[in-house]
Write a protein that holds these residues in place. Sequence first.
Motif, PDB file in Angstrom:
ATOM      1  N   PHE A  89       2.757  19.693  12.310  1.00  0.00           N
ATOM      2  CA  PHE A  89       1.861  18.691  11.726  1.00  0.00           C
ATOM      3  C   PHE A  89       2.201  17.340  12.351  1.00  0.00           C
ATOM      4  CE2 PHE A  89       3.053  21.895   8.590  1.00  0.00           C
ATOM      5  CZ  PHE A  89       1.821  22.367   8.152  1.00  0.00           C
ATOM      6  N   THR A  90       1.205  16.685  12.923  1.00  0.00           N
ATOM      7  CA  THR A  90       1.420  15.336  13.445  1.00  0.00           C
ATOM      8  C   THR A  90       0.563  14.367  12.643  1.00  0.00           C
ATOM      9  OG1 THR A  90      -0.256  15.714  15.152  1.00  0.00           O
ATOM     10  CG2 THR A  90       2.030  16.083  15.772  1.00  0.00           C
ATOM     11  N   PHE A  91       1.086  13.158  12.447  1.00  0.00           N
ATOM     12  CA  PHE A  91       0.382  12.169  11.634  1.00  0.00           C
ATOM     13  C   PHE A  91       0.887  10.778  11.964  1.00  0.00           C
ATOM     14  CE2 PHE A  91       4.042  13.840   9.435  1.00  0.00           C
ATOM     15  CZ  PHE A  91       4.676  12.731   8.906  1.00  0.00           C
ATOM     16  N   ASN A  92       0.072   9.784  11.647  1.00  0.00           N
ATOM     17  CA  ASN A  92       0.422   8.385  11.883  1.00  0.00           C
ATOM     18  C   ASN A  92       0.699   7.677  10.563  1.00  0.00           C
ATOM     19  OD1 ASN A  92       0.216   8.340  14.710  1.00  0.00           O
ATOM     20  ND2 ASN A  92      -2.001   8.092  14.608  1.00  0.00           N
ATOM     21  N   VAL A  93       1.732   6.854  10.555  1.00  0.00           N
ATOM     22  CA  VAL A  93       2.059   6.034   9.397  1.00  0.00           C
ATOM     23  C   VAL A  93       1.764   4.576   9.758  1.00  0.00           C
ATOM     24  CG1 VAL A  93       3.886   5.241   7.851  1.00  0.00           C
ATOM     25  CG2 VAL A  93       3.813   7.628   8.567  1.00  0.00           C
ATOM     26  N   PRO A  94       0.857   3.923   9.037  1.00  0.00           N
ATOM     27  CA  PRO A  94       0.509   2.530   9.370  1.00  0.00           C
ATOM     28  C   PRO A  94       1.703   1.589   9.221  1.00  0.00           C
ATOM     29  CG  PRO A  94      -1.128   3.511   7.888  1.00  0.00           C
ATOM     30  CD  PRO A  94       0.031   4.458   7.942  1.00  0.00           C
ATOM     31  N   SER A  95       1.703   0.524   9.981  1.00  0.00           N
ATOM     32  CA  SER A  95       2.795  -0.452   9.941  1.00  0.00           C
ATOM     33  C   SER A  95       2.842  -1.194   8.610  1.00  0.00           C
ATOM     34  CB  SER A  95       2.650  -1.451  11.091  1.00  0.00           C
ATOM     35  OG  SER A  95       1.406  -2.131  11.003  1.00  0.00           O
ATOM     36  N   THR A  96       1.763  -1.124   7.822  1.00  0.00           N
ATOM     37  CA  THR A  96       1.736  -1.801   6.520  1.00  0.00           C
ATOM     38  C   THR A  96       2.501  -1.041   5.444  1.00  0.00           C
ATOM     39  OG1 THR A  96      -0.376  -0.696   6.069  1.00  0.00           O
ATOM     40  CG2 THR A  96      -0.475  -2.930   6.954  1.00  0.00           C
ATOM     41  N   ILE A  97       2.906   0.201   5.727  1.00  0.00           N
ATOM     42  CA  ILE A  97       3.627   1.000   4.739  1.00  0.00           C
ATOM     43  C   ILE A  97       5.090   0.582   4.698  1.00  0.00           C
ATOM     44  CG2 ILE A  97       4.312   3.329   4.062  1.00  0.00           C
ATOM     45  CD1 ILE A  97       1.323   2.686   3.739  1.00  0.00           C
ATOM     46  N   ASP A  98       5.590   0.316   3.500  1.00  0.00           N
ATOM     47  CA  ASP A  98       6.980  -0.093   3.305  1.00  0.00           C
ATOM     48  C   ASP A  98       7.852   1.156   3.253  1.00  0.00           C
ATOM     49  OD1 ASP A  98       9.393  -1.175   2.633  1.00  0.00           O
ATOM     50  OD2 ASP A  98       8.755  -1.986   0.691  1.00  0.00           O
ATOM     51  N   LEU A  99       8.587   1.420   4.319  1.00  0.00           N
ATOM     52  CA  LEU A  99       9.405   2.631   4.394  1.00  0.00           C
ATOM     53  C   LEU A  99      10.716   2.509   3.638  1.00  0.00           C
ATOM     54  CD1 LEU A  99       8.788   3.727   8.093  1.00  0.00           C
ATOM     55  CD2 LEU A  99       7.700   4.567   6.001  1.00  0.00           C
ATOM     56  N   SER A 100      10.963   1.347   3.018  1.00  0.00           N
ATOM     57  CA  SER A 100      12.121   1.255   2.121  1.00  0.00           C
ATOM     58  C   SER A 100      11.801   1.873   0.756  1.00  0.00           C
ATOM     59  CB  SER A 100      12.558  -0.207   1.945  1.00  0.00           C
ATOM     60  OG  SER A 100      11.571  -0.952   1.234  1.00  0.00           O
ATOM     61  N   GLN A 101      10.511   2.053   0.480  1.00  0.00           N
ATOM     62  CA  GLN A 101      10.092   2.754  -0.739  1.00  0.00           C
ATOM     63  C   GLN A 101      10.261   4.258  -0.520  1.00  0.00           C
ATOM     64  OE1 GLN A 101       8.892   1.401  -3.588  1.00  0.00           O
ATOM     65  NE2 GLN A 101       8.712  -0.721  -2.954  1.00  0.00           N
ATOM     66  N   PRO A 149       0.821  -1.214   0.000  1.00  0.00           N
ATOM     67  CA  PRO A 149       0.000   0.000   0.000  1.00  0.00           C
ATOM     68  C   PRO A 149       0.853   1.263   0.000  1.00  0.00           C
ATOM     69  CG  PRO A 149      -0.002  -1.039   2.162  1.00  0.00           C
ATOM     70  CD  PRO A 149       0.682  -1.990   1.240  1.00  0.00           C
ATOM     71  N   THR A 150       0.351   2.295  -0.646  1.00  0.00           N
ATOM     72  CA  THR A 150       1.006   3.601  -0.634  1.00  0.00           C
ATOM     73  C   THR A 150       0.459   4.430   0.523  1.00  0.00           C
ATOM     74  OG1 THR A 150      -0.645   4.515  -2.155  1.00  0.00           O
ATOM     75  CG2 THR A 150       1.364   3.589  -3.124  1.00  0.00           C
ATOM     76  N   PHE A 151       1.125   5.566   0.775  1.00  0.00           N
ATOM     77  CA  PHE A 151       0.704   6.473   1.850  1.00  0.00           C
ATOM     78  C   PHE A 151       0.627   7.870   1.273  1.00  0.00           C
ATOM     79  CE2 PHE A 151       1.711   9.422   5.317  1.00  0.00           C
ATOM     80  CZ  PHE A 151       0.767   9.037   6.267  1.00  0.00           C
ATOM     81  N   THR A 152      -0.528   8.509   1.380  1.00  0.00           N
ATOM     82  CA  THR A 152      -0.708   9.877   0.903  1.00  0.00           C
ATOM     83  C   THR A 152      -1.509  10.668   1.925  1.00  0.00           C
ATOM     84  OG1 THR A 152      -0.687   9.174  -1.423  1.00  0.00           O
ATOM     85  CG2 THR A 152      -1.568  11.356  -0.948  1.00  0.00           C
ATOM     86  N   LEU A 153      -0.984  11.840   2.257  1.00  0.00           N
ATOM     87  CA  LEU A 153      -1.619  12.679   3.267  1.00  0.00           C
ATOM     88  C   LEU A 153      -1.343  14.136   2.909  1.00  0.00           C
ATOM     89  CD1 LEU A 153      -3.064  12.733   6.052  1.00  0.00           C
ATOM     90  CD2 LEU A 153      -0.797  12.640   7.101  1.00  0.00           C
ATOM     91  N   THR A 154      -2.380  14.972   2.929  1.00  0.00           N
ATOM     92  CA  THR A 154      -2.232  16.387   2.598  1.00  0.00           C
ATOM     93  C   THR A 154      -2.752  17.250   3.740  1.00  0.00           C
ATOM     94  OG1 THR A 154      -2.402  16.021   0.208  1.00  0.00           O
ATOM     95  CG2 THR A 154      -2.895  18.230   1.004  1.00  0.00           C
ATOM     96  N   PHE A 155      -1.942  18.238   4.124  1.00  0.00           N
ATOM     97  CA  PHE A 155      -2.345  19.250   5.099  1.00  0.00           C
ATOM     98  C   PHE A 155      -2.472  20.589   4.376  1.00  0.00           C
ATOM     99  CE2 PHE A 155       0.055  16.216   7.726  1.00  0.00           C
ATOM    100  CZ  PHE A 155      -0.776  16.061   8.831  1.00  0.00           C
ATOM    101  N   SER A 156      -3.515  21.331   4.688  1.00  0.00           N
ATOM    102  CA  SER A 156      -3.692  22.676   4.141  1.00  0.00           C
ATOM    103  C   SER A 156      -4.503  23.491   5.142  1.00  0.00           C
ATOM    104  CB  SER A 156      -4.418  22.621   2.793  1.00  0.00           C
ATOM    105  OG  SER A 156      -5.816  22.444   2.978  1.00  0.00           O
ATOM    106  N   PRO A 157      -4.641  24.809   4.931  1.00  0.00           N
ATOM    107  CA  PRO A 157      -5.501  25.594   5.829  1.00  0.00           C
ATOM    108  C   PRO A 157      -6.953  25.122   5.844  1.00  0.00           C
ATOM    109  CG  PRO A 157      -4.049  27.037   4.601  1.00  0.00           C
ATOM    110  CD  PRO A 157      -3.898  25.666   4.000  1.00  0.00           C
ATOM    111  N   LEU A 158      -7.349  24.320   4.851  1.00  0.00           N
ATOM    112  CA  LEU A 158      -8.699  23.766   4.819  1.00  0.00           C
ATOM    113  C   LEU A 158      -8.834  22.513   5.669  1.00  0.00           C
ATOM    114  CD1 LEU A 158      -9.465  24.197   1.002  1.00  0.00           C
ATOM    115  CD2 LEU A 158     -10.035  25.744   2.886  1.00  0.00           C
ATOM    116  N   GLY A 159      -7.696  21.972   6.122  1.00  0.00           N
ATOM    117  CA  GLY A 159      -7.739  20.777   6.950  1.00  0.00           C
ATOM    118  C   GLY A 159      -6.874  19.665   6.413  1.00  0.00           C
ATOM    119  N   LEU A 160      -7.316  18.442   6.668  1.00  0.00           N
ATOM    120  CA  LEU A 160      -6.539  17.233   6.379  1.00  0.00           C
ATOM    121  C   LEU A 160      -7.286  16.385   5.364  1.00  0.00           C
ATOM    122  CD1 LEU A 160      -4.183  15.321   7.296  1.00  0.00           C
ATOM    123  CD2 LEU A 160      -5.721  14.495   9.076  1.00  0.00           C
ATOM    124  N   SER A 161      -6.570  15.843   4.398  1.00  0.00           N
ATOM    125  CA  SER A 161      -7.182  14.902   3.456  1.00  0.00           C
ATOM    126  C   SER A 161      -6.202  13.748   3.198  1.00  0.00           C
ATOM    127  CB  SER A 161      -7.542  15.600   2.145  1.00  0.00           C
ATOM    128  OG  SER A 161      -6.387  16.076   1.483  1.00  0.00           O
TER     129      SER A 161
END
Length: 220
Positions: A120-132, A49-61
């Motif tokens: 900005f604080t956020f969680n990265v799931p354990s399923t994400i391959d951080l070697s990518q 799985p990939t990981f995508t997260l966006t922060f802006s003044p409108l919030g989190l997506s």
Amino acid sequence: MASGNWKGGLAPGSYRLRFGDVESYHTPKSQTIEIKEGNSNSFTFKYQPTFTLTFSPLGLSPTNATGNIQMGYVDEDGVFHSDPTNGPEIIRSEEFGEKVWLLAYAFAYRNPPENDAIVFTFNVPSTIDLSQNLWLKMWGYKTDDNYPMEFNDIHEIRIAINNRMIQKDYTPRYSIEEANESKFERFRINNLIRHGSNRMQISTGPVNTTYFALWKITIE
């Protein structure tokens, strides 16, 4: 062509496998398999799985992501203080019509000389391959507006992830007049990210003299 779990017969020999794209997953590289006669041949290939997260003044997506935004300032020792009053403003840019964080100095007349910051604080799931490769994409822009009584344009933006500085004396590449979806800068950060809780801080530096406009950041 086959998809999902596939079971069937193939003549002995070598086969080159290519994998189609699946949304929200890394596509595996093409691989060669060898089918041997008289044996049961079994192969397993995984889409990570990939990981995508966006922060802006409108919030989190996306809206189901786990994260938080705190505005405030950093003191002379580099310690962050959450403060809804003395910190970045959220304004609508006259140049391109989007809401941005405007970072400068925290207190009037720079007394005390603290600097605007966003955490900005956020969680990265354990399923994400951080070697990518994992990238920070930042739509941040320098402006022509100097602090009061400042006549030299000095840009000093600081970016830290999990208390490790990745940019200390950063000067934005683009000006606010150039701002659009294609005008962003990118930093590779997978060596700084960990599974579970992560923290990113963006602030103006102590010698910065111009306003900095931050439209949004994406981690992907």
